[in-house]
Motif scaffolding. Structure first.
Motif: not given
Length: 576
Positions: A183-199
């Motif tokens: 949840r912290m990562l989602t708040t700070l950098i966005g949802p889990r990205p697809l492989p190879g994609a930026r947050p």
């Protein structure tokens, strides 16, 4: 029973050579099957309950202790021959000839292994069996003949205890709530990205940075590309370090710094880190004691040396447990006062805030001035406000400021300097170390490199001695924590779960939290006594009982991020 047990692996067995506690006399060795070693060790540890306990001598803690811990066996004392060999062979107080043996090259080339391996014991096929007894005898002879025997002996014991602590931290693991971290990562950098994609939040910053620099195809992940774009925008820069970017006045700087911060979080403690390093609610850092030239710990992956404040909210104690967080206030200035026996600075250090102590005694007008002067002394400032404060404070604290100045001059003379207990700095290399006659008269880089090395040795003596104090602190603390509860294995009792320069994190049953604080303070007092005797220096601690690490006062060890010298820090953190 305070016997010494020297362990040498022989195929699938272990040869155990036993030395008496006083006369060093040896008994006939015994052979123990590797599968029976945990029982053998546990019985001897149990026999010595209440005393100093046996000392286990082995080639490398990472090859022995993790498997013992997995079997539920904790040891009180060890001597790590790999770490000890490295300290002794570099010491100017040791005759290097006494360390020479048939396997000297192998001892010098030995590296630690990762602590989280599943094997019963870390026998590696590429390893040649090394005779621990022969190396132990060489090291003991070299230590006995040393002109600095007692301090070096303390350093070897503290370094070896640090290796035990590192293995125990990896074994116990740092409690971390994975759902909270996600949840912290989602708040700070966005949802889990697809492989190879930026947050997502990094993607949102891209057009802002590109637009500000007029570089529509810029990849800010590439330092070379970013540097070219900055120069093309008319900025006079030589690198893309945040330290240097902060000095620029340009609309791209803010978004770039934000992007770099988020990118570092994504790379160091993001989704991949969570998948790789966190299992079953535990983060298991792979610390490497003695892994840098100053004796500070290094780490093998996992970002253990950089656990930023914004992610500490996911570090939550188990139900019925608490964290005790403790860090030392201004460790290195206090160490400098003790190293130099500067009584005036030691008097200022009697305050919980040393810098405020300097202000209170009229040395400087403000805390900022005190901090600038101290940082300037340890980092070699000669100009600007820091340089002016160094000049002023040198008159007030001549012994302390003269101590680091002499260390700098020694470095500029290409001499080796050492920490309080005798860890020697690496010998300098480069063209500047050549005789003047061997260099062109107009070699402009000579003086620059010479001064840079002097800045390195200036800080080395303080940072390395600070690392020794913390080693003595955690070595004492691990044993005091074990004594708080007489039942259960390591993870059933109060135990260390993280260590970062001058900060410790202890996971303790809630009922023992107050006793744990007393143990933390007692260990700090004992470390001060062992290191500096009766010299009147205080090392006050900021201590808190918390449910989450984020609730603790987790300050940087001495320097705020904007105060750090990135080039010098990189040199001091270089591998041993």
């Amino acid at each position: 029973m305070n016997e010494t047990f020297v362990l040498t692996r022989i195929g699938d067995s272990v040869r155990v050579d036993i030395r008496g506690p006083r006369n060093g006399g040896a008994t006939a060795p015994v052979t123990v099957a590797s599968s029976d070693l945990p029982t053998f060790v546990a019985e001897r540890e149990l026999d010595a309950e209440g005393g100093a306990g046996p000392r286990w001598v082995w080639d490398d803690t990472t090859r022995w202790y993790p498997s013992l811990l997995e079997s539920g066996v904790r040891v009180r004392r060890c001597l790590d021959l790999r770490l000890s060999h490295d300290i002794l062979r570099r010491s100017p107080h040791v005759d290097p000839g006494l360390l020479v043996g048939a396997s000297s090259a192998e001892w010098e080339a030995m590296d630690p292994v990762e602590l989280a391996g599943p094997a019963l014991f870390a026998w590696h096929e590429h390893d040649e069996p090394l005779d621990s007894l022969a190396e132990f005898d060489r090291q003991q002879a070299a230590l006995a003949a040393s002109t600095k025997r007692d301090p070096l002996g303390l350093l070897l014991a503290a370094e070896s205890s640090g290796a035990l602590v590192a293995a125990e931290i990896a074994h116990a693991g740092l409690p971390l709530r994975e759902a909270l971290h996600e949840r912290m990562l989602t708040t700070l950098i966005g949802p889990r990205p697809l492989p190879g994609a930026r947050p997502e939040l990094l993607e949102q910053l891209l057009p802002v940075i590109r637009g500000a620099l007029g570089a529509p195809d810029l990849n800010p992940d590439s330092p070379k590309s970013l540097l070219r774009a900055l120069r093309a925008a008319g900025l006079d820069v030589t690198d893309t370090r945040a330290w240097n970017l902060r000095q620029l006045d340009h609309p791209a700087v803010g978004p770039i710094l934000e992007y770099k911060k988020l990118l570092r979080l994504a790379n160091a403690n993001g989704w991949r880190w969570l998948d790789t390093w966190v299992r079953d609610g535990r983060y298991r850092p792979n610390f490497l004691p003695g892994g840098t030239v100053t004796g500070r710990w290094a780490a093998h992956g996992g970002g253990a040396l950089s656990f930023p404040a914004q992610i500490r909210s996911s570090v939550v104690a188990d139900d019925g447990w608490k964290f005790v967080v403790a860090d030392v206030a201004q460790l290195e200035p206090r160490v400098l006062a003790a190293l130099s026996t500067d009584l005036a600075m030691a008097e200022a250090a009697s305050e919980s805030d040393l810098y405020e102590g300097m202000v209170k005694r009229g040395a400087v007008a403000t805390r900022k001035e005190a901090k600038l002067g101290m940082l300037g002394a340890m980092y070699g400032s000669t100009s600007g406000e820091g340089g002016r404060m160094v000049t002023r404070m040198t008159r007030l604290y001549p012994r302390a400021f003269g101590f680091v100045e002499e260390a700098a001059r020694a470095g500029e003379r290409a001499e080796v300097v050492e920490t309080f207990l005798g860890r020697a700095s690496p010998a300098p290399t480069g063209r500047w170390t050549l005789a003047l006659g061997d260099l062109p008269a107009d070699d402009a880089g000579r003086d620059r490199d010479r001064r840079k090395w002097g800045r390195f040795t200036r800080n080395y003596v303080v940072q390395g001695s600070g690392a020794e104090w913390t080693l003595c602190w955690i070595a004492t603390l691990r044993n005091l924590l074990w004594q708080l509860d007489g039942a259960g294995e390591l993870t059933d009792r109060p135990h260390l779960v993280f260590f970062l320069h001058d900060e410790v994190l202890i996971h303790t049953p809630a009922a023992l939290a107050e006793e744990t604080i007393l143990a933390v303070r007692r260990a700090a007092a004992e470390a001060t006594r062992v290191m500096f005797g009766t010299f009147p220096i205080d090392f006050p601690l900021d201590v808190a009982i918390v449910d989450s690490w984020a609730e603790g006062d987790s300050r940087a060890f001495l320097l705020d991020a904007e105060d750090e010298d990135p080039d010098l820090e990189a040199d001091l953190a270089s591998p041993r």
